[in-house]
Design an enzyme around this catalytic site. Structure first.
Site, PDB file in Angstrom:
ATOM      1  CB  CYS A   1       2.372  -3.899   2.651  1.00 43.45           C
ATOM      2  SG  CYS A   1       3.021  -3.134   3.670  1.00 43.45           S
TER       3      CYS A   1
ATOM      4  CB  CYS B   1       5.501  -4.809   1.941  1.00 48.18           C
ATOM      5  SG  CYS B   1       5.634  -4.855   3.224  1.00 48.18           S
TER       6      CYS B   1
END
Length: 175
Positions: A91, A94
């Site tokens: 991600c 993230c």
């Protein structure tokens, strides 16, 4: 040595175009000079080359990694509010939030415990707390998820401060 090869090939490419080779050589003089300075900082000691580095990387991880095994102890039984960052290695947003979690851990000190929980190895917790998007932030207080604290997506430092303030968490005053 790769730099000088790239610079030489860049000079050749520029020289073959309609530009003159002199400006191209001047433009590439800096990387070559940097390489020379880097080689001059190198030291030969005992037959082995040692590069004297100016920057030292130290990895101090203050943010705790939460898992299904330690979630109850570290999050639910915590005496202070806990911010859980649910993330994944694949991600991109993230990864952008990771330094923000380190900042929050330092900024809020004893007022907030910051943890990160990787989503893929902890599917039971992801399902229990209905994590549908990443990164996802959950705030726990007194062993329970704070109502309305689930938020998904990356945010700015100011956004994180507002999110925490909305739920009654403020950074301690600096002395």
């Amino acid at each position: 040595m790769a730099c000088t090869t790239a610079c030489t090939s860049g000079i050749s490419a520029l020289a073959s175009s309609r530009r003159s080779a002199a400006p191209a050589a001047a433009a590439h003089a800096r990387p070559a000079a940097s390489l020379v300075r880097l080689q001059q900082r190198s030291r030969v000691q005992g037959g082995a080359r040692r590069l004297s580095a100016r920057r030292h990387s130290t990895c101090v991880r203050a943010v705790l990694d939460a898992t299904e095994a330690n979630f109850e102890e570290e999050v639910l039984k915590s005496k202070v509010p806990v911010l859980v960052d649910v993330w994944a290695t694949w991600c991109g947003p993230c990864k952008l939030m990771s330094p923000m979690m380190d900042w929050a851990e330092k900024e809020y000190g004893a007022a907030l415990k910051v943890t990160k929980m990787e989503a893929d190895p902890n599917p039971a917790l992801v399902e229990e707390y209905k994590v549908y998007g990443l990164p996802c932030f959950l705030l726990f207080r007194d062993g329970a998820l704070v109502e309305g604290s689930r938020t998904e997506g990356a945010m700015s430092k100011k956004g994180l401060q507002e999110y925490l303030a909305k739920h009654g968490i403020s950074a301690p005053a600096k002395v």
